[in-house]
Write an enzyme that holds these catalytic residues in place. Structure first.
Site, PDB file in Angstrom:
ATOM      1  N   HIS A 208       0.832  -1.210   0.000  1.00  0.00           N
ATOM      2  CA  HIS A 208       0.000   0.000   0.000  1.00  0.00           C
ATOM      3  C   HIS A 208       0.866   1.259   0.000  1.00  0.00           C
ATOM      4  O   HIS A 208       0.434   2.320   0.455  1.00  0.00           O
ATOM      5  CB  HIS A 208      -0.956   0.029   1.204  1.00  0.00           C
ATOM      6  CG  HIS A 208      -1.726  -1.231   1.372  1.00  0.00           C
ATOM      7  ND1 HIS A 208      -2.842  -1.533   0.623  1.00  0.00           N
ATOM      8  CD2 HIS A 208      -1.529  -2.300   2.196  1.00  0.00           C
ATOM      9  CE1 HIS A 208      -3.301  -2.723   0.977  1.00  0.00           C
ATOM     10  NE2 HIS A 208      -2.518  -3.214   1.930  1.00  0.00           N
ATOM     11  N   SER A 332      16.789  14.469 -21.054  1.00  0.00           N
ATOM     12  CA  SER A 332      15.794  15.529 -21.100  1.00  0.00           C
ATOM     13  C   SER A 332      16.312  16.631 -22.011  1.00  0.00           C
ATOM     14  O   SER A 332      17.514  16.902 -22.047  1.00  0.00           O
ATOM     15  CB  SER A 332      15.544  16.090 -19.690  1.00  0.00           C
ATOM     16  OG  SER A 332      14.841  17.311 -19.739  1.00  0.00           O
TER      17      SER A 332
END
Length: 500
Positions: A208, A332
């Site tokens: 979780h 990038s």
């Protein structure tokens, strides 16, 4: 007003007034519309030999030629001599000549077939005429030959779907077993190797998204490798079905033209001789259920691989995996420090596209109105793209995994910052001690919850807590020696025992 000033003050040219652009659709060589035949061609090119339109036509030629040979040569144990009475038996040279129609099928053959189809406006009929042309030319190669008398046995008693269903079965079988499955198996093996190499590298689990019981990098990769291999075993056991039984599956034309022949036995011999599983009961089409089964398994493999891609992407984002920079590559366009996990992101997208196509194929192909409709015809032409996007994803994941290093130092820091995960083994040891009769072991879960929930603990604090519990000395020593990094159970052994 001077001319140059008027020009400077003129309204900007409208986009609709821009000069006409070159029509890219007319470019030679032709520019691909889709990425699989353009940008990503190199990664998926091996599928062209199996799942392209040209491959479909080559398999159609193969089926038609082998059917012609069977009709002439007969079926041992089923017919006495030729299946069709009066058909001549063929010699080795004649069989070789016919089979060369298939093996020699090339770009010129593709173009010729296309030219024939412009007249027939029917793809399978074009195949029949293509073969008949070759039969007419046989004397140029063989001299005197019986082939000149067998032209009307090409496509004998067949409906187009007799040829198509067998061709698609051979195409998918070849594409899966010779291209897709070897690549998928190599990826699963690569992942298994990484799992074995990192079997004992501790990793703080996150269930979780929250810190949880530690495991190892290798054990987590092993889970995914094990899942992928299970799907590959299912795919390896797939059946590829085929039929040859006429316009509505009744052998109607067969039995009227040549009564007395055990046509189902001939059909079975022929289909199985192609390396396929014979389907005895069909309408005009082979029902395609086997295709739905294969595509469902491949889609499930895709989804497990998607799970791998998203998990690895997350580990990269946490810094647990570092990516090996490629010399000259740009991560990038504006941030020079970045090495983006593009291999896994590309794989995610292509797996989703592949699954969408495979799901559509599976849902559409199992339904045919009454004895025949043509929804399957266009649908099956997308089998290649469905496998192509999956193969491209496999290639990207394999490249991405190869460029990873495990950041063991950061993994150790992450574990050392989460001593509260030892609440689980400590309360479990207290429960066991309580059952053994040790006093003072009441409410172990609640006591550990109060200690650990919402709190960051140091190793010293956890050891101090353990020392005050009143556990037997050997249990206390075992728990005080435990750290988040050593609390990995038998994770490494599980990898060794269950991941060959």
């Amino acid at each position: 007003m001077p001319e140059n000033i008027a020009s400077e003050n003129a309204a900007p040219q409208s986009l609709t007034d821009a000069p006409a652009r070159t029509v890219l659709a007319d470019a030679e060589p032709a520019i691909a519309l889709g990425p699989l035949d353009g940008r990503y061609r190199a990664a998926v090119a091996p599928l062209v030999d199996h799942l392209s339109e040209a491959a479909l036509n080559r398999e159609r030629l193969h089926v038609e030629v082998e059917w012609l040979i069977t009709l002439c040569d007969g079926v041992p144990g089923v017919t006495d001599g030729a299946v069709v009475p009066g058909a001549p038996g063929l010699c080795d040279a004649e069989r070789a000549y016919l089979r060369a129609i298939v093996t020699d099928f090339d770009a010129d053959g593709v173009a010729e077939l296309k030219e024939i189809e412009r007249t027939t406006v029917h793809d399978v009929k074009a195949i029949e005429y293509f073969i008949k042309r070759r039969i007419e030319r046989a004397p140029e190669v063989l001299g005197e030959t019986v082939l000149t008398g067998v032209g009307e046995l090409v496509h004998f008693a067949c409906t187009s779907e007799d040829i198509n269903n067998l061709s698609y079965a051979l195409m998918v079988q070849g594409g899966v077993t010779k291209v897709w499955a070897p690549a998928a198996t190599a990826l699963a093996d690569q992942l298994a190797g990484m799992a074995r190499d990192s079997a004992d590298v501790p990793l703080l689990s996150r269930t979780h998204g929250q810190p949880a019981t530690p495991t190892t990098i290798g054990k987590e990769l092993a889970v995914l490798a094990h899942r992928l291999r299970r799907q590959l075993r299912r795919i390896a056991g797939a059946e590829y079905l085929g039929k040859l039984n006429g316009a509505t599956g009744t052998y109607g034309a067969h039995t009227v033209a040549v009564p007395g022949v055990d046509w189902p036995a001939v059909s079975r011999h022929f289909v199985e001789g192609l390396g396929l599983t014979w389907n005895p009961l069909t309408t005009q089409i082979e029902s395609h259920d086997w295709q739905a089964e294969v595509y469902a398994d491949v889609a499930r493999f895709n989804r497990i691989l998607h799970n791998l891609a998203t998990d690895v992407w997350t580990y990269i984002s946490l810094g647990f995996f570092t990516q090996i920079p490629v010399a000259g590559a740009t991560g990038s366009s504006t941030m020079p420090h970045k090495v983006n996990p593009i291999r896994f992101e590309n794989a995610e997208a292509n797996l989703e596209i592949s699954c969408a196509l495979l799901d559509t194929l599976s849902a559409t192909l199992v339904t045919s109105r009454l004895q025949r409709d043509l929804t399957d015809s266009t649908t099956q032409r997308n089998i290649g793209p469905a496998f192509g996007h999956s193969l491209l994803a496999i290639d990207n994941v394999a490249r991405g995994l190869k460029a990873l290093n495990v950041n063991e130092a950061l993994l150790a820091e992450d574990l050392d910052a989460n001593w509260e995960v030892l609440g689980e083994p400590i309360q479990s040891a207290m429960r066991a001690a309580s059952v053994a009769g040790v006093p003072g072991m009441e409410n172990p879960y609640e006591r550990l919850k109060d200690l650990t929930r919402g709190h960051r603990l140091t190793g010293d604090e956890m050891r101090e807590f353990v020392a005050g519990l009143g556990l037997p000395d050997d249990v206390t020593a075992r728990l005080q020696a435990l750290t988040p990094g050593t609390y990995t159970g038998i994770a490494a052994r599980l990898v060794a025992d269950h991941l060959a």
